[in-house]
Design an enzyme around this catalytic site. Structure first.
Site, PDB file in Angstrom:
ATOM      1  N   GLY A 151       0.852  -1.183   0.000  1.00 50.03           N
ATOM      2  CA  GLY A 151       0.000   0.000   0.000  1.00 50.03           C
ATOM      3  C   GLY A 151       0.893   1.239   0.000  1.00 50.03           C
ATOM      4  O   GLY A 151       1.860   1.311   0.759  1.00 50.03           O
ATOM      5  N   LYS A 364      16.607 -44.839  19.899  1.00 49.23           N
ATOM      6  CA  LYS A 364      15.346 -44.163  20.230  1.00 49.23           C
ATOM      7  C   LYS A 364      14.914 -44.543  21.639  1.00 49.23           C
ATOM      8  O   LYS A 364      14.966 -45.723  21.989  1.00 49.23           O
ATOM      9  CB  LYS A 364      14.268 -44.581  19.236  1.00 49.23           C
ATOM     10  N   HIS A 376      28.579 -49.858  15.084  1.00 48.19           N
ATOM     11  CA  HIS A 376      28.097 -49.951  13.700  1.00 48.19           C
ATOM     12  C   HIS A 376      26.762 -50.679  13.578  1.00 48.19           C
ATOM     13  O   HIS A 376      26.504 -51.641  14.284  1.00 48.19           O
ATOM     14  CB  HIS A 376      29.098 -50.668  12.771  1.00 48.19           C
ATOM     15  N   ASN A 399      11.782 -54.353  19.659  1.00 43.67           N
ATOM     16  CA  ASN A 399      10.995 -53.746  20.734  1.00 43.67           C
ATOM     17  C   ASN A 399       9.503 -53.783  20.474  1.00 43.67           C
ATOM     18  O   ASN A 399       8.717 -53.517  21.361  1.00 43.67           O
ATOM     19  CB  ASN A 399      11.443 -52.290  20.951  1.00 43.67           C
ATOM     20  N   SER A 418      27.804 -59.814  17.198  1.00 49.94           N
ATOM     21  CA  SER A 418      27.233 -59.256  15.969  1.00 49.94           C
ATOM     22  C   SER A 418      25.961 -59.983  15.562  1.00 49.94           C
ATOM     23  O   SER A 418      25.770 -61.156  15.873  1.00 49.94           O
ATOM     24  CB  SER A 418      28.246 -59.386  14.841  1.00 49.94           C
TER      25      SER A 418
HETATM   26  C1  UD1 Z   1      -1.195  -5.152   3.827  1.00 48.15           C
HETATM   27  C2  UD1 Z   1      -1.705  -3.707   3.701  1.00 48.15           C
HETATM   28  C3  UD1 Z   1      -0.744  -2.896   2.845  1.00 48.15           C
HETATM   29  C4  UD1 Z   1       0.653  -2.984   3.395  1.00 48.15           C
HETATM   30  C5  UD1 Z   1       1.092  -4.419   3.591  1.00 48.15           C
HETATM   31  C6  UD1 Z   1       2.411  -4.459   4.347  1.00 48.15           C
HETATM   32  C7  UD1 Z   1      -4.119  -3.935   3.790  1.00 48.15           C
HETATM   33  C8  UD1 Z   1      -5.393  -3.873   3.029  1.00 48.15           C
HETATM   34  N1  UD1 Z   1      -3.015  -3.709   3.098  1.00 48.15           N
HETATM   35  O1  UD1 Z   1      -1.295  -5.712   2.525  1.00 48.15           O
HETATM   36  O2  UD1 Z   1      -1.157  -1.550   2.802  1.00 48.15           O
HETATM   37  O3  UD1 Z   1       1.545  -2.295   2.525  1.00 48.15           O
HETATM   38  O4  UD1 Z   1       0.125  -5.165   4.341  1.00 48.15           O
HETATM   39  O5  UD1 Z   1       2.912  -5.752   4.477  1.00 48.15           O
HETATM   40  O6  UD1 Z   1      -4.155  -4.113   4.992  1.00 48.15           O
HETATM   41  N2  UD1 Z   1      -5.576 -10.861   7.719  1.00 48.15           N
HETATM   42  C9  UD1 Z   1      -6.573 -11.204   8.614  1.00 48.15           C
HETATM   43  N3  UD1 Z   1      -7.863 -11.203   8.185  1.00 48.15           N
HETATM   44  C10 UD1 Z   1      -8.212 -10.866   6.926  1.00 48.15           C
HETATM   45  C11 UD1 Z   1      -7.193 -10.507   6.017  1.00 48.15           C
HETATM   46  C12 UD1 Z   1      -5.877 -10.518   6.452  1.00 48.15           C
HETATM   47  O7  UD1 Z   1      -6.321 -11.519   9.783  1.00 48.15           O
HETATM   48  O8  UD1 Z   1      -9.414 -10.886   6.623  1.00 48.15           O
HETATM   49  C13 UD1 Z   1      -4.174 -10.890   8.182  1.00 48.15           C
HETATM   50  C14 UD1 Z   1      -3.316 -11.852   7.387  1.00 48.15           C
HETATM   51  O9  UD1 Z   1      -3.293 -13.125   8.009  1.00 48.15           O
HETATM   52  C15 UD1 Z   1      -1.945 -11.176   7.402  1.00 48.15           C
HETATM   53  C16 UD1 Z   1      -2.260  -9.697   7.595  1.00 48.15           C
HETATM   54  O10 UD1 Z   1      -3.616  -9.619   7.974  1.00 48.15           O
HETATM   55  O11 UD1 Z   1      -1.144 -11.627   8.458  1.00 48.15           O
HETATM   56  C17 UD1 Z   1      -2.013  -8.873   6.326  1.00 48.15           C
HETATM   57  O12 UD1 Z   1      -2.797  -9.372   5.274  1.00 48.15           O
HETATM   58  P1  UD1 Z   1      -2.244  -9.467   3.781  1.00 48.15           P
HETATM   59  O13 UD1 Z   1      -3.305 -10.054   2.947  1.00 48.15           O
HETATM   60  O14 UD1 Z   1      -0.922 -10.104   3.762  1.00 48.15           O
HETATM   61  O15 UD1 Z   1      -2.097  -7.911   3.411  1.00 48.15           O
HETATM   62  P2  UD1 Z   1      -1.225  -7.314   2.232  1.00 48.15           P
HETATM   63  O16 UD1 Z   1      -1.943  -7.507   0.953  1.00 48.15           O
HETATM   64  O17 UD1 Z   1       0.170  -7.747   2.299  1.00 48.15           O
END
Ligand code: UD1
Ligand code: CA
Length: 481
Positions: A151, A364, A376, A399, A418
């Site tokens: 982002g 084990k 060996h 075992n 052996s």
């Molecule tokens: C996200 C950010 C992005 C940023 C980037 C940095 C958003 C929309 N975008 O993108 O701006 O630059 O991280 O690494 O947040 N997760 C949930 N529930 C959900 C969706 C995701 O718990 O419904 C968790 C995922 O398990 C993950 C984290 O949120 O650990 C981030 O989700 P991910 O899909 O990897 O976001 P990015 O597309 O990388």
């Protein structure tokens, strides 16, 4: 003064977003359980967060295959929040929000579960700035030469953050922006409650984006603070695909190796040595790559581990020597014992001081007493071997009877010849001798000799007369057909 400090710290919390699947990883399990140097990604996130917050103040959003997270991180599981459907990072926060508020959390560090190398100091810095600037939404940013996938931080007049634009939602005029959102936030929960209600799914991916909070806050006149990490940006890179996983793992590996080299451990061929974060090495221990050591392993002073060895959750005590191509898992090798080359020590294998296990020996759930040897080709399982015993080549503890496992006990100074099968349950007494080639199924008293093999017969062969006449006794007389 002390009291108000206490109040502030009690209202600080942490939230890990770990509900997603991570489709791009190609794994069938949750992404946050994928391993770096033997530990799941989440281990590192918790490690960083718990160095700035008490464990009881750390919550986690789980969803996809949460039962696997429940068992892998039971310590944190009582503060897991279930996200039934993964509708986006904003939705994940939305699910956890009521619980965080109920628990009196005001300022919350929210960390994407896929940024395993995030350093504690970056979290601390973010928290400090968010609080001192009274930000509604504060987040870490970095500048990347190749920002694709992240982002982008879109700033307006006076460099004020206007919004975070996900790559798929970027406008043409924003394509050149190289400052990205690291996915680590510090949120003032009291202030963002109303913003959460206003999040929407009007974007290319049709998800609720947590970063949208920055845009809403900016629009509503709230304070948004982007904290740019100038150096160490590579520690904030997310793990979204296999390349990024191994890239992060490499950085981590280099960091750990360097740490041990600076702690008086000799690490030869360091580029090819991989040491997990829970491993402890004593000064004066010596390792040669390629080599892997993981889990809660411990290598003590003057111990030596040669190349092509794999060790997990094992102890190698002072002066012990693990020779090449050995594989140790849940084993304990005591002082000056020797292992390998080509040995396999499995769960609960214990080698007492100065004992020796040689090539193609598997051990084990067995204790090999002090100065005992299995040099060996042997299998020693569910057994206890006394001191100074000798286990011959091809000795097998039988075992398992197909239903249950049984125990073999071998006394001090016993000598097992052996190619012996020891059919458990069985006791071989102290100083007993078992003849080569025996199948032993009854216990042998102390100082007895046991032989259990068919008697050898030498029978004269019947050969054609002409061969007898030629006196060709040493030859088969057969034609090659
Ligand atoms: C996200 C950010 C992005 C940023 C980037 C940095 C958003 C929309 N975008 O993108 O701006 O630059 O991280 O690494 O947040 N997760 C949930 N529930 C959900 C969706 C995701 O718990 O419904 C968790 C995922 O398990 C993950 C984290 O949120 O650990 C981030 O989700 P991910 O899909 O990897 O976001 P990015 O597309 O990388
Ligand atoms: Ca990500």
């Amino acid at each position: 003064m002390t009291e108000s400090n206490h109040e502030v710290s009690a209202s600080l919390g942490g939230l890990v977003l770990a509900g997603g699947q991570g489709k791009r990883m190609g794994s069938t399990g949750p992404k946050v359980l994928m391993r770096l140097l033997g530990e799941p990604m989440l281990f590192y996130i918790y490690q960083a967060l718990s160095s700035v917050l008490p464990e009881e103040a750390i919550w986690t959003v789980v969803g996809y295959q949460r039962e696997k997270l429940d068992s892998a991180f039971s310590r944190y599981a009582s503060r897991f929040v279930h996200q039934q459907q993964q509708l986006g990072t904003g939705h994940a926060l939305f699910c956890a929000y009521p619980l965080l508020r109920e628990n009196g959390i005001r300022h919350c560090l929210v960390v994407n579960g896929d940024v395993p190398l995030v350093p504690p100091r970056a979290l601390q810095d973010l928290q400090g700035k968010a609080l001192s600037q009274k930000a509604d939404v504060a987040f870490l940013t970095m500048r990347l030469a190749h920002p694709s996938g992240y982002g982008r931080v879109i700033r307006g007049e006076g460099d004020i953050v206007r919004r975070i634009a996900e790559e798929k939602d970027l406008q043409a005029s924003e394509a050149g922006v190289d400052e990205v959102n690291a996915g680590i936030y510090c949120l003032d929960l009291e202030r963002i409650g109303s913003y959460l209600e206003r999040m929407d799914q009007n974007n290319v991916q049709g998800e609720y984006y947590l970063p949208q909070l920055a845009e809403i806050a900016a629009r509503e006149g709230g304070r948004v603070s982007a904290v740019c990490v100038e150096d160490g940006a590579k520690e904030l890179l997310g793990v979204n695909n296999p390349q990024e996983l191994v890239y992060n793992e490499e950085i981590l590996s280099r960091r750990i190796r360097q740490y041990w080299l600076e702690s008086s451990v000799i690490v030869r061929n360091p580029e090819q040595v991989r040491i997990g974060p829970r491993v402890s090495l004593e000064p004066g221990s010596e390792l040669t790559g390629p080599l892997e050591i993981y889990g809660a392993s411990r290598i003590e002073a003057q111990a030596r581990v040669d190349s092509h060895v794999w060790i997990s959750d094992s102890t190698v005590a002072e002066g012990a020597w693990i020779r090449s191509f050995s594989h140790l898992e849940g084993a304990r090798v005591e002082q000056s014992a020797q292992v390998g080359p080509y040995a396999r020590l499995r769960q609960a294998a214990v080698l007492k001081p100065e004992s020796k296990v040689g090539n193609f020996v598997e051990v084990k759930k067995a204790v090999l007493g002090p100065e005992s040897k299995a040099n060996h080709l042997a299998y020693i399982g569910d057994a206890s071997v006394g001191s100074g015993a000798n286990i011959g080549a091809g000795c097998i503890t039988c075992n398992y009877d197909g239903i249950a496992k049984h125990q073999t006990t071998i006394g001090d100074q016993a000598f097992i010849g052996s190619n012996v099968s020891l059919v458990a349950p069985l006791q071989i007494g102290a100083r007993a001798v078992v003849g080569a080639g025996s199948t032993i199924s009854k216990s042998v008293p102390d100082s007895f000799l046991a032989v259990a093999r068919a008697k050898q017969k030498n029978l004269e062969r019947k050969l054609p007369q002409e061969e007898k006449d030629n006196g060709s006794t040493g030859q088969t007389g057969r034609k090659n057909t």
